[in-house]
Design a protein around this motif. Structure first.
Motif, short mmCIF file in Angstrom:
data_model
loop_
_atom_site.label_atom_id
_atom_site.label_comp_id
_atom_site.label_asym_id
_atom_site.label_seq_id
_atom_site.Cartn_x
_atom_site.Cartn_y
_atom_site.Cartn_z
N UNK A 166 89.37 68.91 188.87
CA UNK A 166 88.24 67.54 187.97
C UNK A 166 88.47 68.45 186.20
N UNK A 167 88.20 69.00 186.18
CA UNK A 167 88.07 69.56 184.94
C UNK A 167 88.91 69.37 183.66
N UNK A 168 89.98 69.71 184.36
CA UNK A 168 91.65 69.99 183.94
C UNK A 168 91.73 68.59 183.21
N UNK A 169 91.46 67.62 184.52
CA UNK A 169 91.87 66.47 183.52
C UNK A 169 90.42 65.57 183.09
N UNK A 170 89.27 66.43 183.16
CA UNK A 170 88.23 65.12 181.98
C UNK A 170 88.61 66.64 180.41
N UNK A 171 89.01 67.09 180.80
CA UNK A 171 88.89 68.10 179.55
C UNK A 171 90.45 68.01 178.66
N UNK A 172 92.07 67.97 179.91
CA UNK A 172 93.15 67.47 178.60
C UNK A 172 93.51 68.72 178.24
N UNK A 173 93.63 68.45 176.84
CA UNK A 173 94.66 69.51 175.66
C UNK A 173 93.46 70.69 175.74
N UNK A 174 92.14 70.97 176.27
CA UNK A 174 91.09 70.96 175.34
C UNK A 174 90.89 72.25 176.55
N UNK A 175 91.10 72.09 177.81
CA UNK A 175 91.08 72.83 179.01
C UNK A 175 92.52 73.69 179.21
N UNK A 176 93.85 74.21 177.89
CA UNK A 176 94.31 75.05 177.85
C UNK A 176 93.14 75.65 176.43
N UNK A 177 92.82 75.71 175.34
CA UNK A 177 92.84 75.75 174.69
C UNK A 177 91.08 76.97 175.35
N UNK A 178 90.68 76.14 175.91
CA UNK A 178 89.42 77.17 176.29
C UNK A 178 90.16 78.22 177.50
N UNK A 179 91.31 77.94 178.17
CA UNK A 179 91.23 79.04 178.95
C UNK A 179 91.71 80.07 178.53
N UNK A 180 92.48 79.75 177.42
CA UNK A 180 92.99 80.97 176.46
C UNK A 180 91.79 82.00 175.89
N UNK A 181 90.51 81.75 176.67
CA UNK A 181 89.05 81.96 175.92
C UNK A 181 89.73 83.67 177.15
N UNK A 182 90.12 83.71 177.75
CA UNK A 182 90.62 84.77 178.94
C UNK A 182 91.35 85.99 178.08
#
Length: 206
Positions: free
Chosen positions: A132-148
Motif C-alpha cells: 500500500x505504501x509503495x503504491x501510495x508513495x510512487x517514485x518517492x518510495x524508492x527515494x525514501x528507501x535509499x535511506x537504508x
C-alpha cells in the motif's frame, strides 16, 4: 507459493538467534554482565542483518535466482525487530527502566544519539515496506528507501564509537558495507549481468 520453504527457513534462522541469546542471558551463560552482552549482540545482529539485506540485490543479479529478492523485505523487517529488541534490552538492562538516567547516558555516550537516528530510519522503512505504501508513495518510495544507506552509515558509526579499542571486527563489517555500496554505483551495477553472462558462456563452452 513460490519460495515458501526458503522464506520459512529464513524466518526460523532469524528468530532462533535472539531467542538463544535471551535464554543464555536468563541462564547467566553470558558472563557476569549478561544484560550488556545481550545488548551488544542484538546491536551487532542489526548490523549483520542490514548487510545481508543489502546483499540480496547483488546476489540476485549475480546468480539470476529470484529467491534472494523474495526474502529481502522479510530481512528488512527482521532488522527492525532486532533494533527494537536492542533498544528494549538497553532500557531494561542498562537503564534499569530508570528514565532519569537517560540524560546522563546521553552526555556520557553520545553514540546513543547516532543509534537512535538509525532506529528512526529503520522505523520509517518498516512502516512503509508494505505494498500500500509503495503504491501510495510512487517514485518517492524508492527515494525514501535509499535511506537504508544512511542507516548503514549510522550503524557503522555507532559500532565504531563503541569498539574504538579494537577495530578489527569493525573493519570487516565496514569493508563489506563499502563493497555493497560500490556495487550499487550504476556503472558497476550494469556490468554485473555482463560478467555473469560471460561466466555462464565460458562454463558452457568448457
Amino acid at each position: 507459493m513460490r519460495y515458501s520453504i526458503w522464506r520459512v527457513g529464513v524466518f526460523i534462522a532469524a528468530l532462533v538467534w535472539p531467542l538463544l541469546w535471551l535464554y543464555e542471558a536468563w541462564s547467566f551463560a553470558l558472563g557476569p554482565d549478561p544484560g550488556k552482552v545481550l545488548v551488544d549482540r542484538l546491536g551487532l545482529g542489526v548490523l549483520i542483518l542490514l548487510l545481508i539485506t543489502l546483499s540480496m540485490t547483488p546476489l540476485q543479479k549475480l546468480s539470476g535466482w529470484a529467491g534472494w529478492i523474495a526474502v529481502r523485505r522479510q530481512l528488512g523487517l527482521w532488522c527492525f525487530a532486532y533494533v527494537v529488541l536492542h533498544l528494549a534490552a538497553y532500557c531494561v538492562f542498562i537503564l534499569g527502566l530508570d528514565w532519569s538516567q537517560l540524560g546522563v547516558e546521553l552526555s556520557k555516550r553520545p553514540y546513543i544519539i547516532v543509534g537512535a537516528l538509525g532506529f528512526l530510519g529503520l522505523l520509517a522503512l518498516a512502516v512503509t515496506s508494505n505494498r500500500y505504501s509503495r503504491r501510495r508513495l510512487g517514485v518517492r518510495w524508492k527515494k525514501l528507501h535509499r535511506l537504508v544507506y544512511v542507516i548503514l552509515g549510522l550503524g557503522l558509526l555507532h559500532m565504531l564509537w563503541i569498539v574504538r579499542a579494537d577495530l578489527k571486527e569493525w573493519v570487516i563489517y565496514a569493508s563489506i558495507g563499502a563493497l555493497l555500496l560500490i556495487i550499487r554505483v550504476p556503472p558497476v551495477m550494469r556490468r554485473i549481468p555482463r560478467l555473469t553472462a560471460k561466466k555462464t558462456s565460458s562454463a558452457t563452452k568448457a
